[in-house]
Design an enzyme around this catalytic site. Structure first.
Site, PDB file in Angstrom:
ATOM      1  N   HIS A  86      57.820  32.382   3.358  1.00  0.00           N
ATOM      2  CA  HIS A  86      59.164  32.965   3.465  1.00  0.00           C
ATOM      3  C   HIS A  86      59.169  34.355   4.097  1.00  0.00           C
ATOM      4  CE1 HIS A  86      61.486  30.090   0.966  1.00  0.00           C
ATOM      5  NE2 HIS A  86      60.318  29.859   0.407  1.00  0.00           N
ATOM      6  N   CYS A 126      60.451  26.688   4.660  1.00  0.00           N
ATOM      7  CA  CYS A 126      60.247  25.993   3.386  1.00  0.00           C
ATOM      8  C   CYS A 126      61.026  24.669   3.372  1.00  0.00           C
ATOM      9  CB  CYS A 126      60.630  26.927   2.239  1.00  0.00           C
ATOM     10  SG  CYS A 126      59.975  26.397   0.660  1.00  0.00           S
ATOM     11  N   GLU A 130      61.626  35.955   5.202  1.00  0.00           N
ATOM     12  CA  GLU A 130      62.833  36.700   4.800  1.00  0.00           C
ATOM     13  C   GLU A 130      62.635  37.422   3.466  1.00  0.00           C
ATOM     14  OE1 GLU A 130      62.419  33.561   4.377  1.00  0.00           O
ATOM     15  OE2 GLU A 130      63.526  32.798   2.634  1.00  0.00           O
TER      16      GLU A 130
END
Lengths: 235, 83
Positions: free
Chosen positions: A206, A89, A208
């Site tokens: 993302h 990002c 994560e």
């Protein structure tokens, strides 16, 4: 191998990233403050992560000021020596501004901040970030950005294609790469790329945020497993 | 010598400018029917000192190239005023 997660003023995905790497993946992680000037203690086997967020409030352009943070000189040198650098990002935006990845991220075509799950079609297994992926299966991974429209000129696009540098494209749940599955107007639905040397990676979604059963989605974990070259045993 | 640089940074013409499009839409809603196209950029005003105008020009050029504008997505132009 160990990870370094750089914390810029305005980073806000750094802790999520440290948590996943440490508690889910079981790796050694060190946070690196952006004012540090050296990556001493990190070797070519390690990986530096530029996390998501809004470094310097996205002032001027996303990533434009963070690119000149003191630590970035060491990050650029680390990458040029073959070390792995992974930007997610805002981290992707910073890598583009720093010239470690080609192209730029522009304002989403729909003028909205898009925060939702999207599907990604991995385009290649020929990278240390995607070596374990199934290129026939779409990964469900969330995005959260207002400036995610990947853009590069026609020559750069040709080079990306020729060198197999496109890692992910936005697709629908069935893995079809369509215009409606493109959440931000990215050229050719591009969601993630790597450099020619295949040691610098950038993506807008993302992983994560999609690496734990507790969060209801583990599709992103395969990217971290690829990075550490080890598949976790538990589902 | 003291100068002021008035810098305009605009998205490249061939790129879609969603911000400009949204503003054009707003203007049409306000009945500005003659409005055909809107593009939104950035204006930056810098005060600087330099030994002469050519050195000041060089400084502003460098600042634009290095930080203020990203050549991939935008172009710049500026006017230098002696103060």
């Amino acid at each position: 191998m160990k990870f370094g997660v750089v914390v810029f003023p305005g980073s806000n995905c750094d802790r999520d990233m440290v948590h996943v790497l440490k508690n889910v993946m079981g790796c050694e992680v060190r946070t690196i403050f952006h004012k540090e000037t050296s990556l001493e203690g990190f070797s070519r086997l390690d990986c530096i992560i530029l996390p998501g967020g809004f470094s310097y409030g996205d002032y001027l352009r996303t990533g434009a000021i963070a690119r000149f943070s003191p630590i970035m000189e060491a990050v650029i040198e680390f990458a040029n020596n073959g070390g792995r650098v992974f930007g997610i990002c805002n981290g992707f935006q910073i890598l583009c501004e720093a010239g470690l990845l080609p192209g730029a991220l522009l304002r989403n075509t729909n003028m909205k901040y898009n925060c939702k799950n999207v599907f990604l079609k991995p385009q290649t297994k020929e990278s240390q970030l995607t070596r374990f992926v199934d290129t026939n299966k779409a990964l469900k991974i969330p995005i959260a950005h207002g400036d995610g429209r990947y853009y590069c000129d026609a020559d750069t696009l040709k080079t990306l294609q020729k060198n197999d540098q496109i890692l992910f494209r936005y697709c629908d749940a069935n893995g079809k790469i369509t215009e409606t599955a493109n959440p931000n107007g990215s050229i050719e639905n591009i969601a993630g790329i790597c450099n020619v040397g295949r040691n610098v990676f950038g993506m807008m979604p993302h992983p994560e945020r999609a690496s734990e059963l507790d969060l209801g989605n583990t599709d992103g974990r395969i990217l971290f497993e690829s990075l550490i070259n080890k598949v976790l045993e538990t589902a | 010598m003291n100068f002021r640089a008035e810098i305009d940074i605009m998205p490249h013409k061939e790129l879609l400018d969603p911000q400009g499009k949204a503003v054009a839409h707003g203007l049409h809603n306000l009945s500005f029917d003659g409005v055909q196209d809107v593009r939104v950029g950035r204006h930056i005003s810098i005060k600087l000192s330099a030994k002469d105008k050519s050195e000041a020009t060089q400084q502003v050029e460098d600042a634009c190239k290095k930080l203020l504008a990203n050549a991939i997505m935008e172009g710049y132009s500026f006017e230098l005023i002696e103060e």
